[in-house]
Scaffold this motif. Sequence first.
Motif, PDB file in Angstrom:
ATOM      1  N   ARG A 129      26.798  49.140  63.418  1.00 57.15           N
ATOM      2  CA  ARG A 129      26.192  48.101  62.575  1.00 57.15           C
ATOM      3  C   ARG A 129      26.947  47.946  61.263  1.00 57.15           C
ATOM      4  N   TYR A 130      27.466  49.045  60.776  1.00 61.45           N
ATOM      5  CA  TYR A 130      28.228  49.025  59.532  1.00 61.45           C
ATOM      6  C   TYR A 130      29.505  49.842  59.719  1.00 61.45           C
ATOM      7  N   LEU A 131      30.597  49.371  59.121  1.00 66.41           N
ATOM      8  CA  LEU A 131      31.887  50.042  59.297  1.00 66.41           C
ATOM      9  C   LEU A 131      32.746  49.804  58.071  1.00 66.41           C
ATOM     10  N   ILE A 132      33.353  50.877  57.581  1.00 61.59           N
ATOM     11  CA  ILE A 132      34.302  50.782  56.476  1.00 61.59           C
ATOM     12  C   ILE A 132      35.634  51.320  56.966  1.00 61.59           C
ATOM     13  N   LYS A 133      36.681  50.536  56.787  1.00 61.17           N
ATOM     14  CA  LYS A 133      38.023  50.936  57.221  1.00 61.17           C
ATOM     15  C   LYS A 133      39.012  50.653  56.110  1.00 61.17           C
ATOM     16  N   ARG A 134      40.137  51.361  56.173  1.00 58.52           N
ATOM     17  CA  ARG A 134      41.226  51.092  55.237  1.00 58.52           C
ATOM     18  C   ARG A 134      42.175  50.069  55.851  1.00 58.52           C
ATOM     19  N   MET A 135      42.818  49.321  54.988  1.00 57.87           N
ATOM     20  CA  MET A 135      43.814  48.347  55.425  1.00 57.87           C
ATOM     21  C   MET A 135      44.854  49.032  56.292  1.00 57.87           C
ATOM     22  N   GLY A 136      45.188  48.423  57.427  1.00 59.33           N
ATOM     23  CA  GLY A 136      46.165  48.992  58.335  1.00 59.33           C
ATOM     24  C   GLY A 136      45.580  49.828  59.453  1.00 59.33           C
ATOM     25  N   GLU A 137      44.340  50.208  59.334  1.00 61.29           N
ATOM     26  CA  GLU A 137      43.709  50.979  60.403  1.00 61.29           C
ATOM     27  C   GLU A 137      43.298  50.034  61.544  1.00 61.29           C
ATOM     28  N   ASN A 138      43.126  50.623  62.711  1.00 59.82           N
ATOM     29  CA  ASN A 138      42.648  49.851  63.845  1.00 59.82           C
ATOM     30  C   ASN A 138      41.127  49.872  63.877  1.00 59.82           C
ATOM     31  N   VAL A 139      40.550  48.771  64.333  1.00 60.84           N
ATOM     32  CA  VAL A 139      39.103  48.625  64.342  1.00 60.84           C
ATOM     33  C   VAL A 139      38.647  48.205  65.741  1.00 60.84           C
ATOM     34  N   LEU A 140      37.597  48.829  66.209  1.00 59.23           N
ATOM     35  CA  LEU A 140      37.013  48.464  67.498  1.00 59.23           C
ATOM     36  C   LEU A 140      35.541  48.144  67.293  1.00 59.23           C
ATOM     37  N   LEU A 141      35.158  46.922  67.596  1.00 59.99           N
ATOM     38  CA  LEU A 141      33.758  46.523  67.556  1.00 59.99           C
ATOM     39  C   LEU A 141      33.293  46.312  68.994  1.00 59.99           C
ATOM     40  N   GLU A 142      32.126  46.864  69.304  1.00 59.84           N
ATOM     41  CA  GLU A 142      31.654  46.819  70.682  1.00 59.84           C
ATOM     42  C   GLU A 142      30.371  46.003  70.798  1.00 59.84           C
ATOM     43  N   CYS A 143      30.229  45.379  71.929  1.00 58.26           N
ATOM     44  CA  CYS A 143      29.068  44.534  72.186  1.00 58.26           C
ATOM     45  C   CYS A 143      28.634  44.716  73.624  1.00 58.26           C
ATOM     46  N   GLY A 144      27.350  44.856  73.845  1.00 61.89           N
ATOM     47  CA  GLY A 144      26.812  44.959  75.189  1.00 61.89           C
ATOM     48  C   GLY A 144      25.609  44.051  75.354  1.00 61.89           C
ATOM     49  N   GLN A 145      25.432  43.572  76.592  1.00 56.42           N
ATOM     50  CA  GLN A 145      24.259  42.744  76.882  1.00 56.42           C
ATOM     51  C   GLN A 145      23.695  43.156  78.237  1.00 56.42           C
ATOM     52  N   ASP A 146      22.369  43.047  78.334  1.00 64.82           N
ATOM     53  CA  ASP A 146      21.688  43.520  79.535  1.00 64.82           C
ATOM     54  C   ASP A 146      21.139  42.374  80.373  1.00 64.82           C
ATOM     55  N   MET A 147      21.716  41.184  80.221  1.00 66.37           N
ATOM     56  CA  MET A 147      21.178  39.992  80.871  1.00 66.37           C
ATOM     57  C   MET A 147      22.100  39.468  81.975  1.00 66.37           C
ATOM     58  N   SER A 148      23.204  40.163  82.225  1.00 71.51           N
ATOM     59  CA  SER A 148      24.202  39.725  83.213  1.00 71.51           C
ATOM     60  C   SER A 148      24.758  38.337  82.905  1.00 71.51           C
ATOM     61  N   HIS A 149      24.809  38.003  81.620  1.00 72.99           N
ATOM     62  CA  HIS A 149      25.367  36.707  81.231  1.00 72.99           C
ATOM     63  C   HIS A 149      26.868  36.701  81.464  1.00 72.99           C
ATOM     64  N   GLU A 150      27.361  35.569  81.971  1.00 73.20           N
ATOM     65  CA  GLU A 150      28.798  35.456  82.227  1.00 73.20           C
ATOM     66  C   GLU A 150      29.586  35.265  80.936  1.00 73.20           C
ATOM     67  N   THR A 151      29.059  34.438  80.057  1.00 71.58           N
ATOM     68  CA  THR A 151      29.821  34.033  78.884  1.00 71.58           C
ATOM     69  C   THR A 151      29.425  34.861  77.674  1.00 71.58           C
ATOM     70  N   MET A 152      30.429  35.340  76.970  1.00 73.86           N
ATOM     71  CA  MET A 152      30.198  36.101  75.740  1.00 73.86           C
ATOM     72  C   MET A 152      31.134  35.601  74.651  1.00 73.86           C
ATOM     73  N   TYR A 153      30.724  35.821  73.411  1.00 70.73           N
ATOM     74  CA  TYR A 153      31.428  35.255  72.259  1.00 70.73           C
ATOM     75  C   TYR A 153      31.557  36.303  71.150  1.00 70.73           C
ATOM     76  N   TRP A 154      32.587  36.121  70.351  1.00 72.18           N
ATOM     77  CA  TRP A 154      32.685  36.810  69.067  1.00 72.18           C
ATOM     78  C   TRP A 154      32.824  35.769  67.961  1.00 72.18           C
ATOM     79  N   TYR A 155      31.955  35.884  66.952  1.00 68.51           N
ATOM     80  CA  TYR A 155      31.994  35.032  65.770  1.00 68.51           C
ATOM     81  C   TYR A 155      32.148  35.926  64.538  1.00 68.51           C
ATOM     82  N   ARG A 156      32.662  35.324  63.479  1.00 63.18           N
ATOM     83  CA  ARG A 156      32.546  35.949  62.167  1.00 63.18           C
ATOM     84  C   ARG A 156      31.807  34.997  61.248  1.00 63.18           C
ATOM     85  N   GLN A 157      31.069  35.606  60.314  1.00 63.65           N
ATOM     86  CA  GLN A 157      30.269  34.813  59.385  1.00 63.65           C
ATOM     87  C   GLN A 157      30.637  35.189  57.969  1.00 63.65           C
TER      88      GLN A 157
END
Lengths: 115, 111
Positions: B9-37
């Motif tokens: 839910r919250y993540l602090i990283k330094r510039m140059g580091e690699n970042v992995l954000l994970e998302c899961g859904q339990d609805m067997s939906h075909e289409t998934m999205y990533w947005y930034r706000q």
Amino acid sequence: AQSVTQPDARVTVSEGASLQLRCKYSYSGTPYLFWYVQYPRQGLQLLLKYYSGDPVVQGVNGFEAEFSKSNSSFHLRKASVHWSDSAVYFCVLSVASSGSWQLIFGSGTQLTVMP
Amino acid sequence: DMKVTQMPRYLIKRMGENVLLECGQDMSHETMYWYRQDPGLGLQLIYISYDVDSNSEGDIPKGYRVSRKKREHFSLILDSAKTNQTSVYFCASSLEGNTLYFGAGTRLSVL
């Protein structure tokens, strides 16, 4: 090009008052329209959607919206707001594009309900 | 109960580091999205995935990549994060193609 305009960035109303949040869209075809609500530090949640038929659609928590093709609008209304309705409200247009759906988000309206 | 879950839910990283954000859904939906706000910019589409290994760039894909090896999981990867990637990231899924179910978001700070 398709677009969604929410002309009011911020709206403040008193608890118990009626509410209208405005949404104008630009699209030449048949629009699919949505209102989403975002509470603080949460994701967006669907309030209601319009595909076709009755231009007034009912949503959750007493919200409704009215579609007007002549005015290219999809305004959100509530007869009597509660302090818990304070949130950001997004109007969204969905259009068919190359076999998939393109979603166009409005910039959002921050609603503050004063006690 | 239909749910889209984002970690962390919250993540602090330094510039140059690699970042992995994970998302899961339990609805067997075909289409998934990533947005930034971001304040004043609303939601911007980064990537869309139509199913396993079927991903397309959204409006702002530069600096991001995605991975979808299972229908229920969709990852967003930032290789060598930059300070301008500080944002709130939302994952969403859909079945009908235009009604989205959103996760609660990941607040990323890149220092």
